[in-house]
Scaffold this motif. Structure first.
Motif, PDB file in Angstrom:
ATOM      1  N   VAL A 106      13.698  -6.609 -14.083  1.00 43.20           N
ATOM      2  CA  VAL A 106      13.846  -7.424 -12.881  1.00 43.20           C
ATOM      3  C   VAL A 106      12.463  -7.873 -12.434  1.00 43.20           C
ATOM      4  CG1 VAL A 106      14.664  -7.477 -10.491  1.00 43.20           C
ATOM      5  CG2 VAL A 106      15.896  -6.115 -12.194  1.00 43.20           C
ATOM      6  N   GLY A 107      12.308  -9.180 -12.229  1.00 42.74           N
ATOM      7  CA  GLY A 107      11.051  -9.731 -11.749  1.00 42.74           C
ATOM      8  C   GLY A 107      11.129  -9.990 -10.254  1.00 42.74           C
ATOM      9  N   VAL A 108       9.992  -9.811  -9.574  1.00 46.09           N
ATOM     10  CA  VAL A 108       9.893 -10.047  -8.132  1.00 46.09           C
ATOM     11  C   VAL A 108       8.599 -10.806  -7.884  1.00 46.09           C
ATOM     12  CG1 VAL A 108       9.760  -8.987  -5.849  1.00 46.09           C
ATOM     13  CG2 VAL A 108      11.090  -7.881  -7.646  1.00 46.09           C
ATOM     14  N   ARG A 109       8.669 -11.895  -7.107  1.00 40.76           N
ATOM     15  CA  ARG A 109       7.470 -12.673  -6.795  1.00 40.76           C
ATOM     16  C   ARG A 109       7.523 -13.188  -5.370  1.00 40.76           C
ATOM     17  NH1 ARG A 109       8.426 -18.333 -10.183  1.00 40.76           N
ATOM     18  NH2 ARG A 109      10.053 -19.142  -8.805  1.00 40.76           N
ATOM     19  N   ASP A 110       6.386 -13.634  -4.879  1.00 40.15           N
ATOM     20  CA  ASP A 110       6.251 -14.216  -3.543  1.00 40.15           C
ATOM     21  C   ASP A 110       6.758 -15.655  -3.599  1.00 40.15           C
ATOM     22  OD1 ASP A 110       5.394 -15.329  -1.132  1.00 40.15           O
ATOM     23  OD2 ASP A 110       3.402 -14.443  -1.242  1.00 40.15           O
ATOM     24  N   SER A 111       7.701 -16.003  -2.750  1.00 40.67           N
ATOM     25  CA  SER A 111       8.275 -17.355  -2.788  1.00 40.67           C
ATOM     26  C   SER A 111       7.257 -18.425  -2.415  1.00 40.67           C
ATOM     27  CB  SER A 111       9.488 -17.444  -1.863  1.00 40.67           C
ATOM     28  OG  SER A 111       9.102 -17.244  -0.516  1.00 40.67           O
ATOM     29  N   LYS A 112       6.218 -18.055  -1.672  1.00 40.31           N
ATOM     30  CA  LYS A 112       5.195 -19.033  -1.285  1.00 40.31           C
ATOM     31  C   LYS A 112       4.179 -19.280  -2.397  1.00 40.31           C
ATOM     32  CE  LYS A 112       3.704 -16.728   2.250  1.00 40.31           C
ATOM     33  NZ  LYS A 112       4.352 -15.499   1.851  1.00 40.31           N
ATOM     34  N   ASN A 113       4.191 -18.456  -3.442  1.00 43.16           N
ATOM     35  CA  ASN A 113       3.232 -18.574  -4.532  1.00 43.16           C
ATOM     36  C   ASN A 113       3.956 -18.397  -5.857  1.00 43.16           C
ATOM     37  OD1 ASN A 113       0.933 -18.698  -6.071  1.00 43.16           O
ATOM     38  ND2 ASN A 113       0.143 -16.705  -5.465  1.00 43.16           N
ATOM     39  N   ALA A 114       4.838 -19.334  -6.165  1.00 35.62           N
ATOM     40  CA  ALA A 114       5.672 -19.227  -7.364  1.00 35.62           C
ATOM     41  C   ALA A 114       4.859 -19.184  -8.659  1.00 35.62           C
ATOM     42  CB  ALA A 114       6.660 -20.388  -7.413  1.00 35.62           C
ATOM     43  N   ALA A 115       3.679 -19.768  -8.669  1.00 31.15           N
ATOM     44  CA  ALA A 115       2.836 -19.750  -9.866  1.00 31.15           C
ATOM     45  C   ALA A 115       1.971 -18.499  -9.944  1.00 31.15           C
ATOM     46  CB  ALA A 115       1.947 -20.988  -9.893  1.00 31.15           C
ATOM     47  N   GLY A 116       2.002 -17.683  -8.900  1.00 28.12           N
ATOM     48  CA  GLY A 116       1.178 -16.480  -8.852  1.00 28.12           C
ATOM     49  C   GLY A 116       1.786 -15.333  -9.640  1.00 28.12           C
ATOM     50  N   PRO A 117       1.236 -14.147  -9.459  1.00 32.54           N
ATOM     51  CA  PRO A 117       1.701 -12.978 -10.218  1.00 32.54           C
ATOM     52  C   PRO A 117       3.092 -12.522  -9.785  1.00 32.54           C
ATOM     53  CG  PRO A 117       0.111 -12.316  -8.570  1.00 32.54           C
ATOM     54  CD  PRO A 117       0.154 -13.822  -8.544  1.00 32.54           C
ATOM     55  N   ALA A 118       3.736 -11.803 -10.663  1.00 32.22           N
ATOM     56  CA  ALA A 118       5.046 -11.225 -10.373  1.00 32.22           C
ATOM     57  C   ALA A 118       5.038  -9.757 -10.768  1.00 32.22           C
ATOM     58  CB  ALA A 118       6.140 -11.962 -11.148  1.00 32.22           C
ATOM     59  N   LEU A 119       5.780  -8.972 -10.030  1.00 33.60           N
ATOM     60  CA  LEU A 119       6.018  -7.581 -10.417  1.00 33.60           C
ATOM     61  C   LEU A 119       7.219  -7.565 -11.337  1.00 33.60           C
ATOM     62  CD1 LEU A 119       5.812  -5.852  -6.916  1.00 33.60           C
ATOM     63  CD2 LEU A 119       4.054  -5.867  -8.688  1.00 33.60           C
ATOM     64  N   VAL A 120       7.212  -6.689 -12.326  1.00 35.04           N
ATOM     65  CA  VAL A 120       8.361  -6.541 -13.211  1.00 35.04           C
ATOM     66  C   VAL A 120       8.742  -5.065 -13.238  1.00 35.04           C
ATOM     67  CG1 VAL A 120       9.264  -6.826 -15.537  1.00 35.04           C
ATOM     68  CG2 VAL A 120       7.683  -8.527 -14.602  1.00 35.04           C
ATOM     69  N   PHE A 121       9.983  -4.794 -12.867  1.00 35.50           N
ATOM     70  CA  PHE A 121      10.527  -3.442 -12.856  1.00 35.50           C
ATOM     71  C   PHE A 121      11.460  -3.257 -14.046  1.00 35.50           C
ATOM     72  CE2 PHE A 121       9.755  -4.396  -8.397  1.00 35.50           C
ATOM     73  CZ  PHE A 121       9.296  -3.205  -7.862  1.00 35.50           C
ATOM     74  N   ASN A 122      11.495  -2.056 -14.628  1.00 37.22           N
ATOM     75  CA  ASN A 122      12.586  -1.760 -15.550  1.00 37.22           C
ATOM     76  C   ASN A 122      13.807  -1.456 -14.688  1.00 37.22           C
ATOM     77  OD1 ASN A 122      12.467   0.980 -14.743  1.00 37.22           O
ATOM     78  ND2 ASN A 122      11.167   1.543 -16.457  1.00 37.22           N
ATOM     79  N   SER A 123      14.975  -1.321 -15.286  1.00 40.62           N
ATOM     80  CA  SER A 123      16.199  -1.178 -14.493  1.00 40.62           C
ATOM     81  C   SER A 123      16.178   0.087 -13.641  1.00 40.62           C
ATOM     82  CB  SER A 123      17.434  -1.216 -15.381  1.00 40.62           C
ATOM     83  OG  SER A 123      17.389  -0.180 -16.335  1.00 40.62           O
ATOM     84  N   ARG A 124      15.650   1.170 -14.165  1.00 34.82           N
ATOM     85  CA  ARG A 124      15.592   2.426 -13.400  1.00 34.82           C
ATOM     86  C   ARG A 124      14.644   2.281 -12.203  1.00 34.82           C
ATOM     87  NH1 ARG A 124      13.967   8.394 -15.696  1.00 34.82           N
ATOM     88  NH2 ARG A 124      14.396   9.484 -13.762  1.00 34.82           N
TER      89      ARG A 124
END
Length: 70
Positions: free
Chosen positions: A33-51
């Motif tokens: 699952v990826g998570v990112r800041d909606s104001k900076n769509a081109a910026g970094p994202a966190l990626v979680f495994n399912s657990r």
């Protein structure tokens, strides 16, 4: 964790409004699952495994993690 975000379908919660600071989430191949800041769509994202994602969202839902800790 190395995940491809190039074909991710990002979305915001239906509780979000245009004026609010929001995060966007994308369910990725392989169960990540990826998570990112909606104001900076081109910026970094966190990626979680399912657990990790399940643990993170459970802690938020329980009130264990509040806005000041996120």
């Amino acid at each position: 964790m190395n995940a491809s975000l190039s074909d991710a379908n990002w979305f915001k919660s239906s509780y979000s409004s245009a004026e609010k600071d929001c995060v966007e989430v994308a369910f990725l191949r392989g169960g990540s699952v990826g998570v990112r800041d909606s104001k900076n769509a081109a910026g970094p994202a966190l990626v979680f495994n399912s657990r990790g994602w399940d643990s993170f969202t459970a802690r938020i839902a329980s009130g264990e993690l509040g806005p000041s800790q996120l």
